[in-house]
Design a protein around this motif. Structure first.
Motif, PDB file in Angstrom:
ATOM      1  N   LEU A  54       0.900  -1.173  -0.237  1.00 47.94           N
ATOM      2  CA  LEU A  54       0.477   0.130   0.062  1.00 47.94           C
ATOM      3  C   LEU A  54       1.192   1.220   0.118  1.00 47.94           C
ATOM      4  N   GLY A  55       0.573   2.384  -1.219  1.00 43.02           N
ATOM      5  CA  GLY A  55       1.379   3.036  -1.207  1.00 43.02           C
ATOM      6  C   GLY A  55       2.861   2.439  -1.766  1.00 43.02           C
ATOM      7  N   SER A  56       3.652   2.063  -2.292  1.00 46.05           N
ATOM      8  CA  SER A  56       4.436   1.996  -2.905  1.00 46.05           C
ATOM      9  C   SER A  56       5.681   2.064  -3.221  1.00 46.05           C
ATOM     10  N   GLY A  57       5.307   3.185  -3.599  1.00 44.41           N
ATOM     11  CA  GLY A  57       5.989   4.658  -3.821  1.00 44.41           C
ATOM     12  C   GLY A  57       7.186   3.779  -5.586  1.00 44.41           C
ATOM     13  N   GLY A  59       9.420   1.576  -5.199  1.00 40.55           N
ATOM     14  CA  GLY A  59       9.015  -0.254  -4.988  1.00 40.55           C
ATOM     15  C   GLY A  59      10.020  -0.821  -4.127  1.00 40.55           C
ATOM     16  N   THR A  60      10.021   0.351  -3.302  1.00 41.90           N
ATOM     17  CA  THR A  60      11.384   0.358  -2.171  1.00 41.90           C
ATOM     18  C   THR A  60      10.718  -1.686  -1.626  1.00 41.90           C
ATOM     19  N   GLY A  61       9.382  -1.966  -1.105  1.00 44.91           N
ATOM     20  CA  GLY A  61       8.710  -3.017   0.204  1.00 44.91           C
ATOM     21  C   GLY A  61       8.895  -4.394  -1.575  1.00 44.91           C
ATOM     22  N   ALA A  76       1.687  -3.416  -6.656  1.00 46.82           N
ATOM     23  CA  ALA A  76       2.191  -2.357  -5.876  1.00 46.82           C
ATOM     24  C   ALA A  76       0.736  -1.576  -6.024  1.00 46.82           C
ATOM     25  N   LEU A  77       0.338  -1.262  -4.751  1.00 47.68           N
ATOM     26  CA  LEU A  77      -0.280   0.262  -5.410  1.00 47.68           C
ATOM     27  C   LEU A  77      -0.289   1.691  -4.768  1.00 47.68           C
ATOM     28  N   ASP A  78      -0.328   2.681  -5.810  1.00 45.78           N
ATOM     29  CA  ASP A  78       0.388   3.991  -5.411  1.00 45.78           C
ATOM     30  C   ASP A  78      -1.014   5.064  -5.989  1.00 45.78           C
ATOM     31  N   ILE A  79      -1.018   6.178  -5.749  1.00 44.89           N
ATOM     32  CA  ILE A  79      -1.214   6.675  -6.130  1.00 44.89           C
ATOM     33  C   ILE A  79      -1.541   7.424  -6.768  1.00 44.89           C
ATOM     34  N   SER A  80       0.299   7.505  -7.210  1.00 46.27           N
ATOM     35  CA  SER A  80       1.290   8.639  -8.155  1.00 46.27           C
ATOM     36  C   SER A  80       1.435   7.276  -9.235  1.00 46.27           C
ATOM     37  N   ALA A  81       1.375   7.440 -10.455  1.00 45.78           N
ATOM     38  CA  ALA A  81       1.568   6.916 -11.850  1.00 45.78           C
ATOM     39  C   ALA A  81       2.708   6.756 -11.914  1.00 45.78           C
ATOM     40  N   GLN A  82       3.782   8.003 -12.150  1.00 43.47           N
ATOM     41  CA  GLN A  82       5.003   7.883 -12.143  1.00 43.47           C
ATOM     42  C   GLN A  82       5.824   7.377 -11.746  1.00 43.47           C
ATOM     43  N   LEU A  83       5.323   6.966 -10.111  1.00 42.74           N
ATOM     44  CA  LEU A  83       6.325   6.286  -9.596  1.00 42.74           C
ATOM     45  C   LEU A  83       5.674   4.941  -9.616  1.00 42.74           C
ATOM     46  N   LEU A  84       4.897   4.655 -10.291  1.00 38.21           N
ATOM     47  CA  LEU A  84       4.452   2.408 -10.627  1.00 38.21           C
ATOM     48  C   LEU A  84       5.601   2.880 -12.058  1.00 38.21           C
ATOM     49  N   ALA A 105      -4.073   4.320  -7.515  1.00 29.07           N
ATOM     50  CA  ALA A 105      -5.936   4.232  -6.867  1.00 29.07           C
ATOM     51  C   ALA A 105      -5.383   4.780  -6.109  1.00 29.07           C
ATOM     52  N   ASP A 106      -6.340   6.605  -5.464  1.00 23.82           N
ATOM     53  CA  ASP A 106      -6.522   7.243  -4.876  1.00 23.82           C
ATOM     54  C   ASP A 106      -7.345   6.644  -3.130  1.00 23.82           C
ATOM     55  N   LEU A 107      -6.487   6.043  -2.117  1.00 19.84           N
ATOM     56  CA  LEU A 107      -6.773   5.090  -0.759  1.00 19.84           C
ATOM     57  C   LEU A 107      -7.503   6.129  -0.455  1.00 19.84           C
ATOM     58  N   ASP A 108      -8.008   7.770   0.005  1.00 17.09           N
ATOM     59  CA  ASP A 108      -8.854   7.868   0.274  1.00 17.09           C
ATOM     60  C   ASP A 108      -9.901   8.218  -0.391  1.00 17.09           C
ATOM     61  N   ALA A 109     -10.003   7.426  -1.417  1.00 13.76           N
ATOM     62  CA  ALA A 109     -11.414   7.188  -2.879  1.00 13.76           C
ATOM     63  C   ALA A 109     -12.004   6.072  -2.175  1.00 13.76           C
ATOM     64  N   SER A 123       4.737   1.126   4.151  1.00  9.56           N
ATOM     65  CA  SER A 123       5.363   1.412   4.722  1.00  9.56           C
ATOM     66  C   SER A 123       5.357   3.038   4.669  1.00  9.56           C
ATOM     67  N   SER A 124       5.736   3.617   5.079  1.00 10.73           N
ATOM     68  CA  SER A 124       5.942   5.155   5.021  1.00 10.73           C
ATOM     69  C   SER A 124       4.385   5.431   4.605  1.00 10.73           C
ATOM     70  N   SER A 125       3.268   4.832   4.503  1.00 10.69           N
ATOM     71  CA  SER A 125       2.277   5.772   3.682  1.00 10.69           C
ATOM     72  C   SER A 125       0.465   6.014   4.628  1.00 10.69           C
ATOM     73  N   LEU A 126       0.753   5.411   5.426  1.00  6.40           N
ATOM     74  CA  LEU A 126      -0.519   5.558   6.238  1.00  6.40           C
ATOM     75  C   LEU A 126      -0.470   6.153   6.616  1.00  6.40           C
ATOM     76  N   HIS A 127       0.633   7.120   7.511  1.00  6.55           N
ATOM     77  CA  HIS A 127       0.318   8.113   7.397  1.00  6.55           C
ATOM     78  C   HIS A 127      -0.216   9.727   6.975  1.00  6.55           C
ATOM     79  N   HIS A 128      -0.075   9.232   5.372  1.00  9.11           N
ATOM     80  CA  HIS A 128      -0.505  10.185   3.966  1.00  9.11           C
ATOM     81  C   HIS A 128      -1.760   9.972   4.292  1.00  9.11           C
ATOM     82  N   MET A 129      -2.913   8.889   4.695  1.00  6.82           N
ATOM     83  CA  MET A 129      -4.183   8.781   4.343  1.00  6.82           C
ATOM     84  C   MET A 129      -5.007   9.676   5.158  1.00  6.82           C
ATOM     85  N   ALA A 130      -6.077   9.990   4.359  1.00  9.05           N
ATOM     86  CA  ALA A 130      -7.155  11.387   5.005  1.00  9.05           C
ATOM     87  C   ALA A 130      -7.619  10.450   6.100  1.00  9.05           C
TER      88      ALA A 130
HETATM   89  C1  LIG Z   1       6.638   8.404   1.652  1.00  9.71           C
HETATM   90  S1  LIG Z   1       6.190   7.272   0.537  1.00  9.71           S
HETATM   91  C2  LIG Z   1       6.811   5.707   0.991  1.00  9.71           C
HETATM   92  C3  LIG Z   1       7.313   4.209  -0.506  1.00  9.71           C
HETATM   93  C4  LIG Z   1       7.046   3.703  -0.005  1.00  9.71           C
HETATM   94  N1  LIG Z   1       6.692   3.421   0.733  1.00  9.71           N
HETATM   95  C5  LIG Z   1       8.595   3.472   0.317  1.00  9.71           C
HETATM   96  O1  LIG Z   1       8.360   2.851   1.484  1.00  9.71           O
HETATM   97  O2  LIG Z   1       9.463   3.110   0.283  1.00  9.71           O
HETATM   98  C6  LIG Z   1       4.387   8.123   0.365  1.00  9.71           C
HETATM   99  C7  LIG Z   1       3.678   7.438  -0.377  1.00  9.71           C
HETATM  100  O3  LIG Z   1       2.007   7.006  -0.554  1.00  9.71           O
HETATM  101  C8  LIG Z   1       1.765   7.211  -1.903  1.00  9.71           C
HETATM  102  N2  LIG Z   1       0.708   8.084  -0.983  1.00  9.71           N
HETATM  103  C9  LIG Z   1      -0.326   9.099  -0.814  1.00  9.71           C
HETATM  104  N3  LIG Z   1      -1.544   8.933  -0.073  1.00  9.71           N
HETATM  105  C10 LIG Z   1      -1.896   7.867  -0.860  1.00  9.71           C
HETATM  106  C11 LIG Z   1      -3.110   8.059  -1.585  1.00  9.71           C
HETATM  107  N4  LIG Z   1      -3.671   9.036  -0.531  1.00  9.71           N
HETATM  108  N5  LIG Z   1      -3.883   7.169  -1.631  1.00  9.71           N
HETATM  109  C12 LIG Z   1      -2.207   5.763  -2.892  1.00  9.71           C
HETATM  110  N6  LIG Z   1      -1.542   5.614  -2.275  1.00  9.71           N
HETATM  111  C13 LIG Z   1      -0.745   7.033  -2.099  1.00  9.71           C
HETATM  112  C14 LIG Z   1       2.576   8.661  -2.397  1.00  9.71           C
HETATM  113  O4  LIG Z   1       2.421   8.363  -3.524  1.00  9.71           O
HETATM  114  C15 LIG Z   1       4.346   7.798  -2.067  1.00  9.71           C
HETATM  115  O5  LIG Z   1       4.457   6.491  -3.103  1.00  9.71           O
END
Ligand SMILES: C[S@@+](CC[C@H](N)C(=O)[O-])C[C@H]1O[C@@H](n2cnc3c(N)ncnc32)[C@H](O)[C@@H]1O
Length: 283
Positions: A54-57, A59-61, A76-84, A105-109, A123-130
Motif C-alpha cells: 500500500l503506497g508502494s512508491g 517499489g522499495t518494499g 503495488a498500489l500507489d496514487i502516483s502513475a510516475q512512481l509506478l 488508486a487513491d486510497l482516500d477515495a 511503509s511510510s504510507s499510512l500517515h499520508h491517508m486522510a
Molecule cells: C513516503 S512514500 C513511501 C513509499 C514506499 N512505501 C517506501 O517505503 O519507499 C509514501 C507513498 O504513499 C503514496 N500515497 C500517498 N497518499 C496516497 C493515497 N491517498 N493513495 C495511494 N497512495 C498514496 C505516495 O504517492 C508515496 O508513494
C-alpha cells in the motif's frame, strides 16, 4: 513557483520524490533487508503467496518482498502513475515483472477491487491517508484469515549533520526539524501515531512491534551525500517564512551542488533515523 527543466510542476515533484525514495532504499539497505527477512520469518511457508504493498512508491518494499518470497505475486498500489512507472522499470530490470502488478488508486477515495491477499505491507504510507482507520478496515477485509499486515513508519526524519557545522549558528538541523514539524502537524496529523492501538481497532491482533535505530557513520554508503541533499531539499521546500534568513542561507549552502560546503562533499555526515515496524494478524 518557478518551473525548472521542461517538466510540469507535478512531474518535477514526483521525479524528486522518486529520487528520494530510491536513495532511501539504497542507503538504508541493511535496515530494509533485516525487516523483510523478519516479516518473511513471521509469515511462515505458503506455496503461492499474494502480497499487497500500500503506497508502494518506487517499489522499495514491493521489490524486496517479491525477491524474498519465492514465487510470490506482488500488487503495488500507489496514487502516483510516475512512481509506478519507475517501479515497473525496476521490476523489469530485476527480471520479476511477471510477478509484480501495479494498481494506480487513491486510497482516500474508493478501495480498488483486489482479490484476497496473504500479506499487506505499508511503509511510510499510512500517515499520508486522510482516514487511516478506513484504509486499515479495508486492508483487514482484503487479508485472508490468518494473514499478516506489516506497517513500517518513521519515528523521526533522518539527520545527517553534526550539531556544529563550522558554518552559521550551531543546531541548524534541529531547528529545521522543529520548523518542519510545525507545518506537518496540520498537513499530516497521523505522522508519528502509535499504530498498535489503531491496528487493534481495525480488528487485527498485534504479533510483534520492533524498533530499528539506524545510525550510520563513516565510511557511509556512496549515495549518502545525495540522500542527505535530497532529504534537505525536501525539507527546505516547506521552510520559507518558518526560519531565520541566516539559517535558510546556511541550509541553501549545504544543498547547493556547486558550493564548497555542499553535503555532497562533506566528510562529517552521518545518517541517523529510527523506524518502528508493527506486524499484525487478521485472526
Ligand atoms: C513516503 S512514500 C513511501 C513509499 C514506499 N512505501 C517506501 O517505503 O519507499 C509514501 C507513498 O504513499 C503514496 N500515497 C500517498 N497518499 C496516497 C493515497 N491517498 N493513495 C495511494 N497512495 C498514496 C505516495 O504517492 C508515496 O508513494
Amino acid at each position: 513557483m518557478e518551473n525548472h527543466h521542461h517538466h510540469p510542476a507535478g512531474e518535477t515533484d514526483s521525479a524528486a520524490m522518486a529520487e528520494l525514495l530510491d536513495l532511501d532504499a539504497e542507503v538504508l539497505h541493511s535496515y530494509l533487508s533485516e525487516v523483510i527477512a523478519w516479516v518473511h520469518e513471521l509469515a511462515g511457508d505458503l506455496p503461492r503467496r499474494r502480497i499487497l504493498d500500500l503506497g508502494s512508491g518506487t517499489g522499495t518494499g514491493a521489490l524486496a518482498l517479491v525477491q524474498r518470497f519465492e514465487g510470490a505475486e506482488v500488487i503495488a498500489l500507489d496514487i502516483s502513475a510516475q512512481l509506478l512507472d519507475r517501479l515497473r522499470d525496476k521490476a523489469r530490470d530485476l527480471g520479476v515483472a511477471d510477478r509484480v502488478h501495479t494498481v494506480q488508486a487513491d486510497l482516500d477515495a474508493a478501495w480498488p477491487a483486489i482479490d484476497t491477499v496473504d500479506l499487506v505491507w505499508a511503509s511510510s504510507s499510512l500517515h499520508h491517508m486522510a482516514d487511516p482507520h478506513r484504509v486499515l478496515t479495508e486492508a483487514f477485509a482484503t487479508i485472508r484469515s490468518g494473514g499478516l499486515l506489516a506497517v513500517a513508519e518513521m519515528d523521526a526524519f533522518p539527520r545527517f549533520l553534526p550539531d556544529d557545522l563550522g558554518l552559521g549558528r550551531p543546531g541548524l538541523e534541529a531547528r529545521c526539524h522543529a520548523a518542519v514539524a510545525e507545518g506537518l502537524a496540520d498537513e499530516v496529523p497521523h505522522l508519528g501515531s502509535d499504530w498498535g492501538p489503531r491496528l487493534n481497532k481495525a480488528g487485527f491482533t498485534i504479533e510483534a512491534e520492533r524498533h530499528f535505530a539506524i545510525d550510520l557513520t563513516p565510511p557511509l554508503p556512496a549515495s549518502a551525500g545525495r540522500y542527505a541533499q535530497a532529504s534537505l531539499r525536501r525539507i527546505r521546500s516547506g521552510l520559507d517564512g518558518r526560519m531565520s534568513a541566516d539559517d535558510l542561507a546556511t541550509l541553501d549552502t549545504l544543498i547547493d551542488s556547486d558550493g564548497p560546503d555542499c553535503v555532497l562533499r562533506r566528510g562529517d555526515l552521518a545518517v541517523r533515523t529510527a523506524r518502528t515496524v508493527w506486524v499484525a494478524r487478521r485472526p
